[in-house]
Design a protein around this motif. Structure first.
Motif, PDB file in Angstrom:
ATOM      1  N   LEU A   1      26.836  17.386   9.496  1.00  0.00           N
ATOM      2  CA  LEU A   1      27.424  17.212  10.828  1.00  0.00           C
ATOM      3  C   LEU A   1      28.045  18.524  11.312  1.00  0.00           C
ATOM      4  O   LEU A   1      27.916  18.890  12.489  1.00  0.00           O
ATOM      5  CB  LEU A   1      28.484  16.104  10.816  1.00  0.00           C
ATOM      6  CG  LEU A   1      27.958  14.665  10.771  1.00  0.00           C
ATOM      7  CD1 LEU A   1      29.089  13.695  10.438  1.00  0.00           C
ATOM      8  CD2 LEU A   1      27.311  14.273  12.105  1.00  0.00           C
ATOM      9  N   GLN A   2      28.721  19.216  10.393  1.00  0.00           N
ATOM     10  CA  GLN A   2      29.335  20.493  10.747  1.00  0.00           C
ATOM     11  C   GLN A   2      28.264  21.520  11.112  1.00  0.00           C
ATOM     12  O   GLN A   2      28.383  22.235  12.122  1.00  0.00           O
ATOM     13  CB  GLN A   2      30.170  21.009   9.566  1.00  0.00           C
ATOM     14  CG  GLN A   2      31.030  22.227   9.879  1.00  0.00           C
ATOM     15  CD  GLN A   2      32.193  21.888  10.791  1.00  0.00           C
ATOM     16  OE1 GLN A   2      33.053  21.091  10.456  1.00  0.00           O
ATOM     17  NE2 GLN A   2      32.225  22.492  11.965  1.00  0.00           N
ATOM     18  N   ILE A   3      27.218  21.591  10.301  1.00  0.00           N
ATOM     19  CA  ILE A   3      26.125  22.542  10.562  1.00  0.00           C
ATOM     20  C   ILE A   3      25.446  22.236  11.894  1.00  0.00           C
ATOM     21  O   ILE A   3      25.219  23.127  12.712  1.00  0.00           O
ATOM     22  CB  ILE A   3      25.098  22.513   9.415  1.00  0.00           C
ATOM     23  CG1 ILE A   3      25.687  23.156   8.146  1.00  0.00           C
ATOM     24  CG2 ILE A   3      23.810  23.229   9.809  1.00  0.00           C
ATOM     25  CD1 ILE A   3      24.814  23.006   6.903  1.00  0.00           C
ATOM     26  N   ALA A   4      25.112  20.966  12.105  1.00  0.00           N
ATOM     27  CA  ALA A   4      24.410  20.572  13.340  1.00  0.00           C
ATOM     28  C   ALA A   4      25.256  20.843  14.573  1.00  0.00           C
ATOM     29  O   ALA A   4      24.719  21.071  15.672  1.00  0.00           O
ATOM     30  CB  ALA A   4      24.027  19.099  13.276  1.00  0.00           C
ATOM     31  N   GLY A   5      26.575  20.816  14.419  1.00  0.00           N
ATOM     32  CA  GLY A   5      27.469  21.021  15.555  1.00  0.00           C
ATOM     33  C   GLY A   5      27.765  22.470  15.880  1.00  0.00           C
ATOM     34  O   GLY A   5      28.345  22.764  16.931  1.00  0.00           O
ATOM     35  N   LEU A   6      27.358  23.402  15.008  1.00  0.00           N
ATOM     36  CA  LEU A   6      27.698  24.812  15.228  1.00  0.00           C
ATOM     37  C   LEU A   6      27.199  25.306  16.582  1.00  0.00           C
ATOM     38  O   LEU A   6      27.936  25.961  17.318  1.00  0.00           O
ATOM     39  CB  LEU A   6      27.098  25.691  14.116  1.00  0.00           C
ATOM     40  CG  LEU A   6      27.673  25.531  12.705  1.00  0.00           C
ATOM     41  CD1 LEU A   6      26.904  26.398  11.726  1.00  0.00           C
ATOM     42  CD2 LEU A   6      29.163  25.895  12.676  1.00  0.00           C
TER      43      LEU A   6
END
Length: 344
Positions: free
Chosen positions: A181-186
């Motif tokens: 989720l963190q990666i996809a939100g970058l």
């Protein structure tokens, strides 16, 4: 075989690719027309626009050939010729030239053209994070040149950078889902389109139905990374959050992000070197928030300039049509979002 079944195979994508000039170093498809997202049925996927990016070594030659083959894809800017189109592509926004709402083989597609040199620069240094951010998420690779080792290395380096940046913004222990989720939100941090024009649950929708695709993309990187303890069977990770560990991670970030962090932290006129500033940030309890601000500042500027450019490259009618569809998706996402009472 029916057309919907054919569209799930590589044959369908190769048929689309065959209708463009073949001097492409990298081509991939992405988005909700390619990967199922939460709340989207297979039937809806078949109606969604297909998004492509074509990476080319020589944009002037490529646009010259494409104008001969697919002149109708271009807006009125086609009157300026391939050299000016290439200049608009390279000198404005995020270095991508998009043609949108193009009918091909019974589907509607959008395709962006970016130079190989510009893409490598974005992958390695996160100059705009525009295409680099799309490549943080699973994509369908359609073509990749075997002759460009620098591009291959930059693609892997971009994924490693996404992992390191996410580590800095996560707690000491977290799950695979938290990481993805963190990666996809970058690439959405700071994007003005997330305020108006995009479904607010977009990031969760991307990740929830594609956990296995993210695992395939990041598993080897996580297993080889000395900064993390990865337990794939339990889907859990533990990262080094000591000042020393965070300093190593900060020093491994792409150059543009380091520069943005430096500007945020270092008062004007002090002119300390980057290493000294990052050492200070590594010891700051708000280290993750500083990294987030740095990423947001990159994404914000590139998303605005690229979107303004897209109005010209698409033409006013297509821009209005595309924007209205985005707003409709945002409205539908807002309507289907569970209430607090449903979540509790």
């Amino acid at each position: 075989m029916t057309l919907p079944a054919l569209q799930n195979t590589g044959v369908f994508y190769r048929r689309i690719l065959s209708q463009f000039p073949q001097d492409i170093s990298l081509a991939f498809a992405y988005g909700s027309g390619v990967f199922k997202q939460q709340g989207t049925t297979q039937g809806q996927m078949g109606k969604n626009m297909l998004d492509f990016v074509f990476t080319v070594d020589d944009p002037v030659t490529w646009h010259t050939m494409n104008l001969l083959q697919n002149r109708k894809h271009y807006s009125v800017l086609k009157m300026l010729g391939p050299r000016k189109i290439s200049s608009i592509q390279s000198d404005r926004g995020a270095g991508v030239y998009y043609n949108t709402l193009v009918p091909v083989d019974g589907r509607v597609i959008k395709y962006g053209v970016i130079s190989t040199e510009t893409l490598i620069d974005d992958l390695m240094h996160w100059k705009t994070m525009y295409v680099a951010g799309r490549l943080h998420k699973p994509v369908k690779m359609l073509m990749q040149s075997d002759n460009n080792g620098k591009l291959r290395a930059a693609l892997v380096g971009n994924l490693k950078s996404a992992v390191i940046a996410s580590f800095l913004m996560l707690p000491e222990s977290f799950t695979e889902e938290d990481l993805f989720l963190q990666i996809a939100g970058l690439s959405y941090a700071g994007d003005f389109r997330m305020v108006i024009g995009e479904d607010k649950s977009k990031v969760a929708n991307i990740v929830n139905d594609n956990i296995q695709h993210f695992r395939i993309l990041y598993s080897n990187i996580l297993q080889d990374c000395p900064q993390v303890v990865y337990k794939p069977q339990q889907g859990k990770l533990e990262v080094d959050k000591s000042p020393e560990g965070q300093f190593i991670q900060l020093m491994a970030l792409p150059r543009t992000l380091q520069q943005r962090i430096t500007r945020l932290v270092d008062p004007p006129g002090k002119n300390r070197d980057v290493e000294e500033i990052l050492l200070q940030v590594a010891q700051d309890p708000d280290c993750g928030a500083v990294v987030q601000q740095g990423i947001s500042s990159i994404v914000k500027s590139s998303s605005i300039t690229q979107s303004l450019k897209s109005i010209a490259t698409a033409g006013l009618w297509k821009s209005a049509s595309y924007s209205s569809k985005k707003l409709m998706k945002m409205w539908q996402g807002w309507r289907t979002k569970p209430s607090v009472s449903q979540l509790s």
